[in-house]
Write a protein that holds these residues in place. Structure first.
Motif, short mmCIF file in Angstrom:
data_model
loop_
_atom_site.label_atom_id
_atom_site.label_comp_id
_atom_site.label_asym_id
_atom_site.label_seq_id
_atom_site.Cartn_x
_atom_site.Cartn_y
_atom_site.Cartn_z
N LEU A 1 49.14 23.36 29.34
CA LEU A 1 50.17 23.65 30.31
C LEU A 1 49.96 25.20 30.66
CD1 LEU A 1 52.71 22.97 32.17
CD2 LEU A 1 54.28 23.59 30.38
N SER A 2 49.94 25.40 31.80
CA SER A 2 49.66 26.85 32.09
C SER A 2 50.55 27.30 33.30
CB SER A 2 48.23 27.18 32.63
OG SER A 2 47.84 28.49 33.17
N ILE A 3 51.31 28.61 33.03
CA ILE A 3 52.08 29.05 34.04
C ILE A 3 51.63 30.60 34.31
CG2 ILE A 3 54.59 30.02 34.33
CD1 ILE A 3 55.51 27.82 32.26
N ILE A 4 51.55 31.06 35.48
CA ILE A 4 51.02 32.33 36.07
C ILE A 4 52.11 32.94 36.82
CG2 ILE A 4 49.15 33.52 37.40
CD1 ILE A 4 47.30 31.01 36.87
N THR B 1 50.11 20.97 40.14
CA THR B 1 49.50 19.60 39.52
C THR B 1 50.75 18.59 39.32
OG1 THR B 1 49.80 20.52 37.16
CG2 THR B 1 47.55 20.86 38.47
N ASP B 2 51.91 18.83 39.88
CA ASP B 2 52.94 17.84 39.93
C ASP B 2 53.25 17.37 38.58
OD1 ASP B 2 53.15 17.92 42.84
OD2 ASP B 2 51.67 16.31 42.85
N PHE B 3 53.47 18.65 37.80
CA PHE B 3 53.87 18.30 36.26
C PHE B 3 55.24 17.80 36.24
CE2 PHE B 3 55.53 19.88 32.30
CZ PHE B 3 54.58 19.24 31.38
N PHE C 1 50.68 32.44 30.90
CA PHE C 1 50.97 31.71 29.55
C PHE C 1 50.35 30.20 29.51
CE2 PHE C 1 54.82 34.16 30.88
CZ PHE C 1 55.04 35.14 30.13
N ASN C 2 49.69 29.97 28.31
CA ASN C 2 49.12 28.88 28.02
C ASN C 2 49.53 28.24 27.06
OD1 ASN C 2 47.20 28.94 30.03
ND2 ASN C 2 45.58 30.08 28.94
N ILE C 3 50.18 27.01 26.94
CA ILE C 3 50.70 26.25 25.99
C ILE C 3 50.07 25.01 25.88
CG2 ILE C 3 52.83 25.40 25.01
CD1 ILE C 3 53.15 27.88 28.09
N HIS D 1 48.69 22.11 34.97
CA HIS D 1 48.44 21.60 33.66
C HIS D 1 47.24 20.56 33.56
CE1 HIS D 1 50.14 17.77 35.34
NE2 HIS D 1 49.82 17.07 34.09
N SER D 2 46.52 20.52 32.35
CA SER D 2 45.74 19.34 32.26
C SER D 2 46.03 18.48 31.06
CB SER D 2 44.23 19.90 31.66
OG SER D 2 44.53 20.92 30.55
#
Length: 606
Positions: free
Chosen positions: A541-544, A496-498, A597-599, A536-537
């Motif tokens: 922020l989500s890292i898989i 998502t180009d965070f 990981f969801n932050i 991310h939304s």
């Protein structure tokens, strides 16, 4: 005074316009709703018109078909036309059912029970002919079945033909009447829609001249005032940014002071009974440990105080299976007080052969610094006290997390390989040259693995990309370097180009969590491909981290907290909870593992 009166008048005028505006909107809304209800009601009334006309036309066809079948049966030479008789009875039953639905209404066909006076009259006129045909056909078929006098059948056929003409004529009138009434409904519907359209158009014209136009002028004035306020707000924001930059520089100076107080990595390996297996060089220098002291236990070389020795022996005895981490105070041989942050990690070398890896950090200077900070806090104002406490707390928490990470890296990698190197060296028999050569080759490979492990551990320290460019750049660099070091295909995608920056402590923890997940996939999963995805939304922020390794049974690992994988999951859960995040682990034996990981970034962003 005049200005105040003007503002009051403007507010009253604006309030009145707003009321008119809402009245106009409600008028349009009510008009649209009523028109839709009326239109839908009329449409509902017309839904069955086409079906009624269709069934009415079908009744004419069925009456002709019944008459045709009767004539054929009357002149057929077959003595027992059972199939033809059954067919006529079926057609007759359908004819009667349709006629009943048209005359009396039907819920299944959505035919109305109420009819106009003209239709009721036509149905009353057609009923005798219909009943006569039904009775005649039934008697005709009964005579055929019983093989009675054909003369009676001839009379019945004449009766059927006579009434069938009347039925067709009346049914034509009924169809014509249905068509006429349907056309009248459509015409009435069109007039209603024209009336609604005209009324709505009139309301819109009145709104334009008496509501929208005056409101537009008020809005233009309000926008002008907002633009003026925006300029003032921009100036205020600029001044605030300067103040924020000054505060940020102060925080950086305090962090630099904290990083200057580095701790030396101190480690050793001991048996479950407390006897020394190996002491690291830096730890030995701190404790003045020599080979002549090898007959002493760990607690004896750590401190000269008997009470402290008993406390350390108790910790080793009670926590040798589950591990332990905490701060202890010791007294050295030079009677110096030393504070150590000690982590004890159980390592299973072979089956039923346990060693304890001790990792310590000298936090004596930090303890002194904490006392100094407390002294300064008492002297400073209330605002500076609160600020210093927050900063000191973050510094301490950051150090503690970093120490735990280094302890686990040594436990998972270098410590295990050094133990293997030691056992392999001890098992070399120089008399057996062939086996010795093989073991030497193995030791060369193991040494290369140790070097690679040291390089990996060195790289795993704080990367400059993290502080300079943020979490995205640092994770991209991490995957590239680990791919080069391990030879595995490790790919990173920023879906998502965070590009946002988070609090430095949050970024450090996210980096360590990702690093931990990748290292687990490299060391334990036996995977060849690892994919790291970041998305991310607005609030998350989500890292898989996906790998194609051998997978594991999460339930079994959770039950064995003292194992290597169990400790890794424990460290990961502790770190993610610290930043108010959540971790989800899905693993299938033989297929691979996914760690998510969801932050919540809405609460953590700078």
């Amino acid at each position: 005074m005049k200005k105040g009166n003007q503002e009051v008048a403007e507010k009253i005028t604006f309030k009145n316009l707003r009321r008119l505006y809402f009245f106009a909107l409600w008028t349009i809304a009510i008009t649209i709703i009523l028109s839709q209800l009326l239109i839908q009601y009329n449409l509902k009334q017309q839904l069955s018109d086409s079906k009624i006309i269709n069934i009415s036309g079908k009744q004419r066809m069925l009456s002709q078909r019944i008459t045709k079948e009767v004539l054929i049966l009357n002149f057929v030479s077959d003595t027992s036309p059972k199939k033809e008789i059954a067919h006529v009875r079926n057609v007759l039953a359908l004819w009667k059912t349709n006629q009943s639905a048209l005359e009396n209404g039907s819920d299944s066909l959505a035919f109305p029970k109420e009819k106009s006076e003209a239709l009721s009259k036509l149905y009353a006129e057609i009923k005798p002919s219909f009943n006569t045909i039904v009775e005649s056909v039934n008697l005709f078929l009964l005579n055929l079945e019983q093989k009675k006098n054909s003369y009676d059948n001839q009379k019945l056929v004449q009766e059927i033909l006579k009434n069938e003409g009347i039925f067709l004529s009346k049914m034509n009138e009924i169809v014509t009447q249905y068509d006429k009434e349907a056309h009248e409904k459509v015409t009435e519907q069109r007039k209603t829609e024209y009336w609604i359209f005209g009324f709505t158009l009139l309301v819109l014209i009145l709104e334009f001249f008496f509501i929208f136009k005056p409101t537009n002028k008020k809005i233009e004035k309000l926008i002008a005032k907002l633009l003026s306020s925006e300029k003032k707000a921009l100036k205020l924001a600029y001044d605030t940014e300067i103040i924020s930059e000054i505060k940020e520089n102060s925080v950086k100076e305090l962090k630099s002071l904290n990083y200057a107080m580095e701790n030396t990595l101190l480690y050793c390996r001991i048996a479950p009974d407390g006897s020394i297996i190996h002491v690291g060089e830096k730890f030995a220098k701190l404790l003045n440990y020599t080979k002549f002291s090898s007959n002493k236990t760990f607690s004896q070389i750590l401190t000269t105080d008997e009470k402290e020795q008993r406390n350390i022996d108790r910790i080793i005895f009670e926590k040798q299976r589950s591990g332990w981490q905490g701060e202890i105070k010791i007294h050295s041989r030079e009677d110096q007080t030393i504070w150590l942050d000690l982590s004890m990690v159980p390592v299973m070398i072979k089956k039923d052969e346990l060693e304890l890896l001790i990792v310590c950090f000298n936090i004596t200077e930090r303890k002194k610094a904490q006392r100094e900070v407390e002294r300064l806090n008492i002297e400073n104002s209330t605002e500076k006290i609160n600020q210093q406490k927050i900063i000191s707390s973050k510094i301490v928490e950051n150090q503690e997390n970093e120490q735990n990470r280094i302890a686990k890296e040594i436990h998972d990698g270098i410590g295990q390989m050094l133990t293997g190197l030691k056992f392999s060296l001890e098992s070399i028999n120089l008399d057996d040259k062939e086996k010795s050569a093989q073991k030497i080759e193995y030791l060369k490979k193991l040494s290369l693995d140790i070097i690679k492990g040291v390089r990996t551990a060195t790289f795993n320290l704080m990367p400059p990309e993290l502080s300079d460019h943020g979490i995205v750049s640092s994770i991209a660099k991490l995957t590239q370097e680990l791919s080069k070091l391990t030879g595995k295909e490790i790919l990173f995608y920023n879906k998502t180009d965070f590009d946002q920056r988070l609090d430095s402590l949050i970024e450090i923890n996210i980096y360590r969590l990702t690093q931990e997940a990748i290292n687990n996939a490299i060391k334990y999963a036996e995977s060849t491909h690892i994919i790291v995805q970041l998305s991310h939304s607005e609030t998350l922020l989500s890292i898989i981290v996906d790998d194609n390794g051998k997978g594991f049974d999460k339930t079994a690992v959770d039950k064995k907290r003292n194992s290597e994988s169990g400790m890794g999951l424990l460290f990961m859960n502790e770190r993610i909870q610290y930043i108010n995040g959540r971790v989800f682990i899905n693993s299938i034996l033989g297929e691979g593992t996914r760690i998510t990981f969801n932050i919540p970034i809405s609460k953590l962003e700078n």
